[in-house]
Write a protein that holds these residues in place. Structure first.
Motif, short mmCIF file in Angstrom:
data_model
loop_
_atom_site.label_atom_id
_atom_site.label_comp_id
_atom_site.label_asym_id
_atom_site.label_seq_id
_atom_site.Cartn_x
_atom_site.Cartn_y
_atom_site.Cartn_z
N GLU A 40 -6.02 3.03 13.32
CA GLU A 40 -7.18 2.47 12.65
C GLU A 40 -7.95 3.55 11.88
O GLU A 40 -7.77 4.74 12.11
CB GLU A 40 -8.11 1.81 13.67
CG GLU A 40 -7.48 0.63 14.41
CD GLU A 40 -7.11 -0.51 13.48
OE1 GLU A 40 -7.87 -0.79 12.54
OE2 GLU A 40 -6.05 -1.11 13.70
N THR A 41 -8.83 3.11 11.01
CA THR A 41 -9.70 4.02 10.27
C THR A 41 -10.53 4.84 11.25
O THR A 41 -11.02 4.32 12.24
CB THR A 41 -10.63 3.20 9.34
OG1 THR A 41 -9.80 2.44 8.45
CG2 THR A 41 -11.54 4.10 8.54
N GLU A 101 -2.85 7.56 3.30
CA GLU A 101 -3.36 6.20 3.08
C GLU A 101 -2.32 5.24 2.54
O GLU A 101 -2.61 4.41 1.68
CB GLU A 101 -4.59 6.24 2.16
CG GLU A 101 -5.72 7.07 2.73
CD GLU A 101 -6.91 7.20 1.80
OE1 GLU A 101 -6.79 6.87 0.60
OE2 GLU A 101 -7.96 7.64 2.28
N TYR A 104 -2.81 1.01 2.34
CA TYR A 104 -4.21 0.59 2.38
C TYR A 104 -4.47 -0.44 1.28
O TYR A 104 -5.34 -1.26 1.40
CB TYR A 104 -5.14 1.79 2.18
CG TYR A 104 -5.43 2.54 3.46
CD1 TYR A 104 -6.71 2.62 3.97
CD2 TYR A 104 -4.41 3.16 4.16
CE1 TYR A 104 -6.99 3.31 5.13
CE2 TYR A 104 -4.67 3.86 5.33
CZ TYR A 104 -5.95 3.93 5.81
OH TYR A 104 -6.21 4.61 6.97
N ASN A 133 -2.62 2.68 8.18
CA ASN A 133 -3.31 1.88 9.17
C ASN A 133 -2.54 0.61 9.51
O ASN A 133 -2.99 -0.19 10.31
CB ASN A 133 -4.73 1.53 8.71
CG ASN A 133 -4.74 0.67 7.47
OD1 ASN A 133 -3.74 0.48 6.80
ND2 ASN A 133 -5.91 0.14 7.15
#
Length: 156
Positions: A40-41, A101, A104, A133
């Protein structure tokens, strides 16, 4: 710069310090193994990827750090169709490429193909670090041509 020495392992109990130490030694580079940080972020994926890139630079390895969005912009600009051969050669000159990323944002077909070519072209020849993610099972939802990924998700 985000180094491994600055990483707050107390905030990331899912990532054991000995594991990151092993990665920092660079064995994955000599074995041309991929490293994937999935979470997760705010879980430290980019920090760890950056720290490993810096560690590789300290070992005098050639490193390229980019984001999936930057690759998308290059593909959207049409630059890649004209420079495929040049890109293939330049990508392989790096002993490590970090793609931050990934997944995303949705990728148009040209960008997804570029990303696939970079990762698949480096398989077993040079290392790549990817941060994302999304769980592997959802990677195909982010790319227009899911067949590109279906046969390679297990080997990325």
């Amino acid at each position: 710069m985000k180094t491994l020495e600055d990483f707050a392992f107390s905030d990331a109990p899912h990532l054991p310090r000995p594991r990151s130490g092993n990665l920092a030694e660079g064995g994955y580079l000599s074995r041309s193994e991929p490293v994937i940080f999935l979470g997760e972020t705010g879980t430290g994926k980019t920090h760890m990827a950056t720290g490993l890139a810096i560690a590789a630079c300290r070992q005098r390895k050639r490193v390229r750090f980019t984001t999936a969005a930057q690759l998308r912009e290059r593909a959207d600009g049409g630059q890649e169709q004209e420079r495929t051969k040049s890109r293939d050669q330049s990508v392989m000159r790096y002993e490590l490429i970090v793609i931050d990323e990934m997944a995303y944002v949705a990728m148009p077909e040209a960008a997804a193909e570029l990303l696939f070519q970079i990762i698949a072209g480096r398989a077993e020849r040079a290392a790549v670090i990817v941060t994302t993610n999304l769980p592997f099972s959802e990677w195909t939802t982010m790319f227009p041509n899911a067949r590109l990924w279906q046969s390679h998700v297990g080997s990325v």
